[in-house]
Motif scaffolding. Sequence first.
Motif, PDB file in Angstrom:
ATOM      1  N   UNK A 182      14.785  -5.480  -0.601  1.00  0.00           N
ATOM      2  CA  UNK A 182      15.154  -4.292   0.162  1.00  0.00           C
ATOM      3  C   UNK A 182      15.390  -3.082  -0.718  1.00  0.00           C
ATOM      4  N   UNK A 183      15.880  -2.056  -0.117  1.00  0.00           N
ATOM      5  CA  UNK A 183      16.209  -0.826  -0.831  1.00  0.00           C
ATOM      6  C   UNK A 183      15.027   0.107  -0.970  1.00  0.00           C
ATOM      7  N   UNK A 184      15.244   1.151  -1.771  1.00  0.00           N
ATOM      8  CA  UNK A 184      14.208   2.173  -1.940  1.00  0.00           C
ATOM      9  C   UNK A 184      12.997   1.627  -2.688  1.00  0.00           C
ATOM     10  N   UNK A 185      13.233   0.660  -3.592  1.00  0.00           N
ATOM     11  CA  UNK A 185      12.112   0.056  -4.311  1.00  0.00           C
ATOM     12  C   UNK A 185      11.178  -0.688  -3.380  1.00  0.00           C
ATOM     13  N   UNK A 186      11.744  -1.351  -2.384  1.00  0.00           N
ATOM     14  CA  UNK A 186      10.934  -2.075  -1.408  1.00  0.00           C
ATOM     15  C   UNK A 186      10.122  -1.120  -0.552  1.00  0.00           C
ATOM     16  N   UNK A 187      10.741  -0.035  -0.157  1.00  0.00           N
ATOM     17  CA  UNK A 187      10.038   0.949   0.666  1.00  0.00           C
ATOM     18  C   UNK A 187       8.896   1.585  -0.130  1.00  0.00           C
ATOM     19  N   UNK A 188       9.159   1.915  -1.396  1.00  0.00           N
ATOM     20  CA  UNK A 188       8.112   2.492  -2.245  1.00  0.00           C
ATOM     21  C   UNK A 188       6.965   1.497  -2.448  1.00  0.00           C
ATOM     22  N   UNK A 189       7.304   0.225  -2.617  1.00  0.00           N
ATOM     23  CA  UNK A 189       6.275  -0.803  -2.807  1.00  0.00           C
ATOM     24  C   UNK A 189       5.430  -0.958  -1.551  1.00  0.00           C
ATOM     25  N   UNK A 190       6.044  -0.902  -0.389  1.00  0.00           N
ATOM     26  CA  UNK A 190       5.292  -1.010   0.863  1.00  0.00           C
ATOM     27  C   UNK A 190       4.303   0.142   1.001  1.00  0.00           C
ATOM     28  N   UNK A 191       4.740   1.347   0.690  1.00  0.00           N
ATOM     29  CA  UNK A 191       3.848   2.507   0.756  1.00  0.00           C
ATOM     30  C   UNK A 191       2.733   2.383  -0.277  1.00  0.00           C
ATOM     31  N   UNK A 192       3.086   1.968  -1.484  1.00  0.00           N
ATOM     32  CA  UNK A 192       2.102   1.813  -2.550  1.00  0.00           C
ATOM     33  C   UNK A 192       1.055   0.777  -2.150  1.00  0.00           C
ATOM     34  N   UNK A 193       1.519  -0.328  -1.578  1.00  0.00           N
ATOM     35  CA  UNK A 193       0.631  -1.420  -1.198  1.00  0.00           C
ATOM     36  C   UNK A 193      -0.424  -0.931  -0.198  1.00  0.00           C
ATOM     37  N   UNK A 194      -0.009  -0.204   0.807  1.00  0.00           N
ATOM     38  CA  UNK A 194      -0.938   0.275   1.828  1.00  0.00           C
ATOM     39  C   UNK A 194      -1.910   1.288   1.230  1.00  0.00           C
ATOM     40  N   UNK A 195      -1.403   2.235   0.476  1.00  0.00           N
ATOM     41  CA  UNK A 195      -2.297   3.260  -0.091  1.00  0.00           C
ATOM     42  C   UNK A 195      -3.267   2.655  -1.096  1.00  0.00           C
ATOM     43  N   UNK A 196      -2.826   1.657  -1.878  1.00  0.00           N
ATOM     44  CA  UNK A 196      -3.735   0.992  -2.820  1.00  0.00           C
ATOM     45  C   UNK A 196      -4.863   0.277  -2.087  1.00  0.00           C
ATOM     46  N   UNK A 197      -4.544  -0.361  -0.979  1.00  0.00           N
ATOM     47  CA  UNK A 197      -5.564  -1.094  -0.235  1.00  0.00           C
ATOM     48  C   UNK A 197      -6.606  -0.141   0.353  1.00  0.00           C
ATOM     49  N   UNK A 198      -6.167   0.980   0.870  1.00  0.00           N
ATOM     50  CA  UNK A 198      -7.097   1.964   1.432  1.00  0.00           C
ATOM     51  C   UNK A 198      -7.987   2.522   0.330  1.00  0.00           C
ATOM     52  N   UNK A 199      -7.390   2.878  -0.800  1.00  0.00           N
ATOM     53  CA  UNK A 199      -8.157   3.417  -1.917  1.00  0.00           C
ATOM     54  C   UNK A 199      -9.157   2.396  -2.448  1.00  0.00           C
ATOM     55  N   UNK A 200      -8.724   1.156  -2.614  1.00  0.00           N
ATOM     56  CA  UNK A 200      -9.609   0.114  -3.140  1.00  0.00           C
ATOM     57  C   UNK A 200     -10.777  -0.151  -2.191  1.00  0.00           C
ATOM     58  N   UNK A 201     -10.519  -0.157  -0.896  1.00  0.00           N
ATOM     59  CA  UNK A 201     -11.599  -0.374   0.076  1.00  0.00           C
ATOM     60  C   UNK A 201     -12.606   0.771   0.034  1.00  0.00           C
ATOM     61  N   UNK A 202     -12.104   2.002  -0.084  1.00  0.00           N
ATOM     62  CA  UNK A 202     -13.002   3.163  -0.180  1.00  0.00           C
ATOM     63  C   UNK A 202     -13.838   3.094  -1.451  1.00  0.00           C
ATOM     64  N   UNK A 203     -13.213   2.721  -2.565  1.00  0.00           N
ATOM     65  CA  UNK A 203     -13.948   2.608  -3.827  1.00  0.00           C
ATOM     66  C   UNK A 203     -15.017   1.527  -3.740  1.00  0.00           C
ATOM     67  N   UNK A 204     -14.683   0.403  -3.132  1.00  0.00           N
ATOM     68  CA  UNK A 204     -15.648  -0.690  -2.985  1.00  0.00           C
ATOM     69  C   UNK A 204     -16.824  -0.256  -2.108  1.00  0.00           C
TER      70      UNK A 204
END
Length: 86
Positions: free
Chosen positions: A33-55
């Motif tokens: 939990x906490x702010x680190x968890x929230x940042x990780x959740x946002x990072x995870x989603x944005x990384x997946x979108x970026x990786x799919x676009x790159x692929x």
Amino acid sequence: MYGAWWKLGLDATLLAMESQHVIGLRLAKLAAGGSGAQAEAHRMVSEKITAANEAALLMATGGSTAKVVAGYRRKVRANVRRLTRG
């Protein structure tokens, strides 16, 4: 003839295992939990979108499946390094 297929199969298998490691590390971070968890959740989603676009771009410009898998493996290893730092 089968060498390229064998390497792709091996790389895809390694990608699956390495991805499971990242999933476990991320779940632990999210469970904390906490702010680190929230940042990780946002990072995870944005990384997946970026990786799919790159692929998609790589495939559209004539790249191979092996290059896509190699790119994903680089990203997954970077996530392992980032998530296991003290």
